[in-house]
Design a protein around this motif. Structure first.
Motif, PDB file in Angstrom:
ATOM      1  N   ILE A  53      46.711  49.400  49.855  1.00  0.00           N
ATOM      2  CA  ILE A  53      45.451  48.665  49.846  1.00  0.00           C
ATOM      3  C   ILE A  53      44.416  49.574  49.199  1.00  0.00           C
ATOM      4  CG2 ILE A  53      44.854  49.405  52.192  1.00  0.00           C
ATOM      5  CD1 ILE A  53      43.488  46.621  52.477  1.00  0.00           C
ATOM      6  N   ASN A  54      43.700  49.040  48.211  1.00  0.00           N
ATOM      7  CA  ASN A  54      42.719  49.816  47.466  1.00  0.00           C
ATOM      8  C   ASN A  54      41.381  49.097  47.523  1.00  0.00           C
ATOM      9  OD1 ASN A  54      41.266  51.352  45.654  1.00  0.00           O
ATOM     10  ND2 ASN A  54      42.960  51.569  44.224  1.00  0.00           N
ATOM     11  N   ASP A  55      40.418  49.709  48.198  1.00  0.00           N
ATOM     12  CA  ASP A  55      39.076  49.142  48.352  1.00  0.00           C
ATOM     13  C   ASP A  55      38.216  49.622  47.187  1.00  0.00           C
ATOM     14  OD1 ASP A  55      36.510  48.363  49.080  1.00  0.00           O
ATOM     15  OD2 ASP A  55      36.791  48.893  51.185  1.00  0.00           O
ATOM     16  N   LEU A  56      37.887  48.693  46.298  1.00  0.00           N
ATOM     17  CA  LEU A  56      37.117  49.005  45.087  1.00  0.00           C
ATOM     18  C   LEU A  56      35.715  48.419  45.112  1.00  0.00           C
ATOM     19  CD1 LEU A  56      39.867  48.248  42.398  1.00  0.00           C
ATOM     20  CD2 LEU A  56      39.274  50.450  43.413  1.00  0.00           C
ATOM     21  N   ARG A  57      35.241  48.019  46.278  1.00  0.00           N
ATOM     22  CA  ARG A  57      33.937  47.353  46.332  1.00  0.00           C
ATOM     23  C   ARG A  57      32.799  48.224  45.817  1.00  0.00           C
ATOM     24  NH1 ARG A  57      34.470  45.150  52.357  1.00  0.00           N
ATOM     25  NH2 ARG A  57      35.449  47.215  52.476  1.00  0.00           N
ATOM     26  N   GLY A  58      32.968  49.541  45.815  1.00  0.00           N
ATOM     27  CA  GLY A  58      31.930  50.429  45.304  1.00  0.00           C
ATOM     28  C   GLY A  58      32.122  50.851  43.859  1.00  0.00           C
ATOM     29  N   MET A  59      33.116  50.288  43.185  1.00  0.00           N
ATOM     30  CA  MET A  59      33.392  50.660  41.786  1.00  0.00           C
ATOM     31  C   MET A  59      32.357  50.057  40.849  1.00  0.00           C
ATOM     32  SD  MET A  59      36.085  52.564  41.019  1.00  0.00           S
ATOM     33  CE  MET A  59      37.253  52.156  39.766  1.00  0.00           C
ATOM     34  N   LYS A  60      32.043  50.819  39.839  1.00  0.00           N
ATOM     35  CA  LYS A  60      31.192  50.353  38.746  1.00  0.00           C
ATOM     36  C   LYS A  60      32.080  49.861  37.612  1.00  0.00           C
ATOM     37  CE  LYS A  60      27.550  51.877  40.865  1.00  0.00           C
ATOM     38  NZ  LYS A  60      26.785  50.945  41.652  1.00  0.00           N
ATOM     39  N   ILE A  61      31.504  49.124  36.677  1.00  0.00           N
ATOM     40  CA  ILE A  61      32.225  48.773  35.459  1.00  0.00           C
ATOM     41  C   ILE A  61      32.591  50.088  34.776  1.00  0.00           C
ATOM     42  CG2 ILE A  61      32.006  47.713  33.173  1.00  0.00           C
ATOM     43  CD1 ILE A  61      32.249  45.653  35.296  1.00  0.00           C
ATOM     44  N   GLN A  62      33.869  50.212  34.381  1.00  0.00           N
ATOM     45  CA  GLN A  62      34.377  51.471  33.842  1.00  0.00           C
ATOM     46  C   GLN A  62      34.414  51.449  32.314  1.00  0.00           C
ATOM     47  OE1 GLN A  62      35.312  54.086  36.074  1.00  0.00           O
ATOM     48  NE2 GLN A  62      34.281  52.655  37.462  1.00  0.00           N
ATOM     49  N   PRO A  63      34.240  52.632  31.678  1.00  0.00           N
ATOM     50  CA  PRO A  63      34.412  52.710  30.226  1.00  0.00           C
ATOM     51  C   PRO A  63      35.877  52.461  29.866  1.00  0.00           C
ATOM     52  CG  PRO A  63      33.879  54.877  31.155  1.00  0.00           C
ATOM     53  CD  PRO A  63      33.855  53.896  32.279  1.00  0.00           C
ATOM     54  N   GLN A  64      36.122  52.055  28.646  1.00  0.00           N
ATOM     55  CA  GLN A  64      37.467  51.683  28.203  1.00  0.00           C
ATOM     56  C   GLN A  64      38.489  52.803  28.394  1.00  0.00           C
ATOM     57  OE1 GLN A  64      37.290  48.319  28.468  1.00  0.00           O
ATOM     58  NE2 GLN A  64      39.022  48.537  27.125  1.00  0.00           N
ATOM     59  N   ASP A  65      38.115  54.077  28.179  1.00  0.00           N
ATOM     60  CA  ASP A  65      39.090  55.153  28.362  1.00  0.00           C
ATOM     61  C   ASP A  65      39.491  55.290  29.828  1.00  0.00           C
ATOM     62  OD1 ASP A  65      36.523  56.188  28.944  1.00  0.00           O
ATOM     63  OD2 ASP A  65      37.074  58.212  28.326  1.00  0.00           O
ATOM     64  N   SER A  66      38.576  55.003  30.738  1.00  0.00           N
ATOM     65  CA  SER A  66      38.913  55.020  32.165  1.00  0.00           C
ATOM     66  C   SER A  66      39.821  53.849  32.514  1.00  0.00           C
ATOM     67  CB  SER A  66      37.656  54.982  33.025  1.00  0.00           C
ATOM     68  OG  SER A  66      36.899  56.162  32.834  1.00  0.00           O
ATOM     69  N   VAL A  67      39.535  52.683  31.955  1.00  0.00           N
ATOM     70  CA  VAL A  67      40.389  51.512  32.186  1.00  0.00           C
ATOM     71  C   VAL A  67      41.810  51.819  31.712  1.00  0.00           C
ATOM     72  CG1 VAL A  67      40.816  49.099  31.561  1.00  0.00           C
ATOM     73  CG2 VAL A  67      38.495  49.857  32.089  1.00  0.00           C
ATOM     74  N   ALA A  68      41.939  52.456  30.557  1.00  0.00           N
ATOM     75  CA  ALA A  68      43.261  52.813  30.037  1.00  0.00           C
ATOM     76  C   ALA A  68      43.957  53.795  30.985  1.00  0.00           C
ATOM     77  CB  ALA A  68      43.135  53.420  28.640  1.00  0.00           C
ATOM     78  N   GLY A  69      43.217  54.741  31.536  1.00  0.00           N
ATOM     79  CA  GLY A  69      43.793  55.685  32.497  1.00  0.00           C
ATOM     80  C   GLY A  69      44.276  54.985  33.755  1.00  0.00           C
ATOM     81  N   PHE A  70      43.525  54.004  34.231  1.00  0.00           N
ATOM     82  CA  PHE A  70      43.939  53.247  35.409  1.00  0.00           C
ATOM     83  C   PHE A  70      45.147  52.364  35.105  1.00  0.00           C
ATOM     84  CE2 PHE A  70      39.440  53.914  36.892  1.00  0.00           C
ATOM     85  CZ  PHE A  70      39.778  54.760  37.929  1.00  0.00           C
TER      86      PHE A  70
END
Length: 134
Positions: A53-70
């Motif tokens: 279970i991953n709680d992401l309610r505090g996440m911000k919109i991520q830059p594309q390089d971070s999205v690729a890392g995820f």
């Protein structure tokens, strides 16, 4: 807001509980990978038989390089969960997450609350355990 995260294993429940918030840099993602590896080492179930279970309610919109890392992280077969629940609420980051999850299939879902996510995760626990044993 800089990135914060916690990764905790609950071996008695075959569960990895994650909370992530803020804006992640490549360095933050690398630190997260290390924390995830340490948590998985504490699990006692067979490989890929845990729930996450991953709680992401505090996440911000991520830059594309971070999205690729995820996306790379989500595709790592050695850490793949039997079921993966994200608690994201109704934020702009939800659509970004859903795009990153497009290849994972029915073992991944997004929820508004932790309670909904846990109910779904554990509703399949008995079925998954029977399949693993059979």
């Amino acid at each position: 807001m800089s990135a914060t995260f916690s990764v905790h294993a609950e071996p008695e429940r075959d569960l990895v509980r994650i909370e992530m918030a803020g804006l992640f840099t490549p360095e933050d993602i690398a630190a997260f990978y290390q924390a995830r590896e340490q948590a998985h080492a504490r699990l006692t179930c067979a490989r890929n038989q845990h729930l996450t279970i991953n709680d992401l309610r505090g996440m911000k919109i991520q830059p594309q390089d971070s999205v690729a890392g995820f996306q790379q992280m989500l595709g790592a077969p050695e850490y793949r969960s039997r079921r993966l629940a994200f608690v994201i609420g109704r934020t702009l980051a939800r659509s970004q997450l859903q795009r990153a999850l497009s290849d994972r299939g029915p073992d991944v879902r997004c929820f508004d609350t932790v309670e909904e996510a846990e109910a779904w995760l554990f509703s399949g626990a008995v079925v998954g355990a029977l399949r693993a044993a059979g």
